[in-house]
Enzyme design. Structure first.
Site, PDB file in Angstrom:
ATOM      1  N   PRO A   1       0.789  -1.234   0.000  1.00 48.84           N
ATOM      2  CA  PRO A   1       0.000   0.000   0.000  1.00 48.84           C
ATOM      3  C   PRO A   1       0.820   1.283   0.000  1.00 48.84           C
ATOM      4  CG  PRO A   1      -0.873  -1.532   1.604  1.00 48.84           C
ATOM      5  CD  PRO A   1       0.372  -2.155   1.046  1.00 48.84           C
ATOM      6  N   ASN A   2       0.345   2.224  -0.798  1.00 50.24           N
ATOM      7  CA  ASN A   2       0.850   3.602  -0.875  1.00 50.24           C
ATOM      8  C   ASN A   2       2.194   3.739  -1.591  1.00 50.24           C
ATOM      9  OD1 ASN A   2      -1.359   4.816   0.599  1.00 50.24           O
ATOM     10  ND2 ASN A   2      -0.535   3.766   2.393  1.00 50.24           N
TER      11      ASN A   2
ATOM     12  N   ASN B   1       8.559  -5.018  -0.473  1.00 45.59           N
ATOM     13  CA  ASN B   1       8.361  -3.912   0.464  1.00 45.59           C
ATOM     14  C   ASN B   1       6.861  -3.886   0.733  1.00 45.59           C
ATOM     15  OD1 ASN B   1       7.929  -1.559   1.840  1.00 45.59           O
ATOM     16  ND2 ASN B   1       9.274  -0.311   0.562  1.00 45.59           N
TER      17      ASN B   1
ATOM     18  N   ALA C   1       2.973  -0.477   4.933  1.00 43.65           N
ATOM     19  CA  ALA C   1       2.476  -0.585   6.312  1.00 43.65           C
ATOM     20  C   ALA C   1       2.024  -2.002   6.668  1.00 43.65           C
ATOM     21  CB  ALA C   1       1.327   0.400   6.529  1.00 43.65           C
TER      22      ALA C   1
ATOM     23  N   GLU D   1      12.984  -8.656   2.599  1.00 43.14           N
ATOM     24  CA  GLU D   1      12.104  -7.514   2.842  1.00 43.14           C
ATOM     25  C   GLU D   1      12.930  -6.227   2.820  1.00 43.14           C
ATOM     26  OE1 GLU D   1       8.848  -7.915   5.564  1.00 43.14           O
ATOM     27  OE2 GLU D   1       9.410  -6.063   6.590  1.00 43.14           O
TER      28      GLU D   1
ATOM     29  N   TYR E   1      11.546   8.401   2.075  1.00 39.54           N
ATOM     30  CA  TYR E   1      11.390   7.439   0.982  1.00 39.54           C
ATOM     31  C   TYR E   1      12.215   7.744  -0.271  1.00 39.54           C
ATOM     32  CZ  TYR E   1       7.461   6.320   4.019  1.00 39.54           C
ATOM     33  OH  TYR E   1       6.693   5.984   5.106  1.00 39.54           O
TER      34      TYR E   1
ATOM     35  N   HIS F   1      12.747  -1.931   3.211  1.00 43.54           N
ATOM     36  CA  HIS F   1      12.045  -0.677   3.529  1.00 43.54           C
ATOM     37  C   HIS F   1      12.945   0.472   3.152  1.00 43.54           C
ATOM     38  CE1 HIS F   1       8.817  -2.709   5.584  1.00 43.54           C
ATOM     39  NE2 HIS F   1       9.741  -3.494   6.117  1.00 43.54           N
TER      40      HIS F   1
ATOM     41  N   ARG G   1      11.611   5.275  13.775  1.00 49.71           N
ATOM     42  CA  ARG G   1      10.492   6.181  13.518  1.00 49.71           C
ATOM     43  C   ARG G   1       9.463   5.966  14.633  1.00 49.71           C
ATOM     44  NH1 ARG G   1       8.630   5.668   7.388  1.00 49.71           N
ATOM     45  NH2 ARG G   1       7.381   7.484   8.059  1.00 49.71           N
TER      46      ARG G   1
ATOM     47  N   ARG H   1       5.651  11.045  -1.966  1.00 54.86           N
ATOM     48  CA  ARG H   1       5.652  10.856  -0.510  1.00 54.86           C
ATOM     49  C   ARG H   1       6.869  11.547   0.098  1.00 54.86           C
ATOM     50  NH1 ARG H   1       4.427   4.778   1.246  1.00 54.86           N
ATOM     51  NH2 ARG H   1       3.799   5.815   3.178  1.00 54.86           N
TER      52      ARG H   1
END
Ligand code: DQA
Length: 153
Positions: free
Chosen positions: A10-11, A74, A77, A98, A23, A100, A107, A18
């Protein structure tokens, strides 16, 4: 040509718009292009998929497992709460990495919970797009060790 699945949750379709501090600057298309051109060095094909929907990601993994030798994901969320995606990754039976873009461990507290990462052979975070290049090379190393790749590179 052997195939690696490059999966985004998502996103991540909004990369480029973003928060660039977290990112980076690249759009998703540019990011995929970068990984794809790096993968060509190893004679590997990249099949890319992005969805904002958990079930669509699970469906994609189920459908494509047979064609692929590994996964770079990735999950966005979903990494913080998706047991369904964890199961889907395990069920591929493939080595998964994975990635990110941001440093999720430094964070918000809730981003420190990583539900899907334990299904993966490695988790890389905080290196923006370079994390994908590192992830690809880790995956290739593992595949060579498993003899799932021709090892003439
Ligand atoms: C992300 C980190 C997640 O916490 C976030 O929800 C994302 C992107 C990353 O690439 O840093 O959407 O996976």
């Amino acid at each position: 040509m052997k195939k690696i699945l490059l999966v985004h949750g998502p996103n991540l379709n909004l990369l480029g718009k973003r928060d660039k501090n977290h990112y980076g600057d690249l759009t998703l298309d540019k990011l995929v292009e970068l990984v794809r051109s790096d993968a060509l060095k190893y004679d590997i094909e990249i099949e890319s998929f992005q969805s904002n929907h958990e079930g669509a990601l699970v469906d994609f993994l189920q459908e494509k497992t047979k064609e692929a030798v590994g996964v770079i994901i990735n999950p966005g969320a979903l990494t913080h709460y998706s047991y369904a995606l964890y199961d889907a990754l395990v069920d591929t039976g493939l080595p998964c990495v994975e990635v990110h873009l941001s440093d999720v461990e430094n964070r918000e507290e809730w981003r420190k919970i990583l539900v899907t990462a334990p299904a993966c052979i490695a988790k890389i975070s905080g290196k923006k797009e370079l994390g994908y290049i590192e992830g690809l090379s880790l995956l290739i190393e593992r595949l060579e060790r498993l003899n799932n790749l021709d090892s003439n590179f």
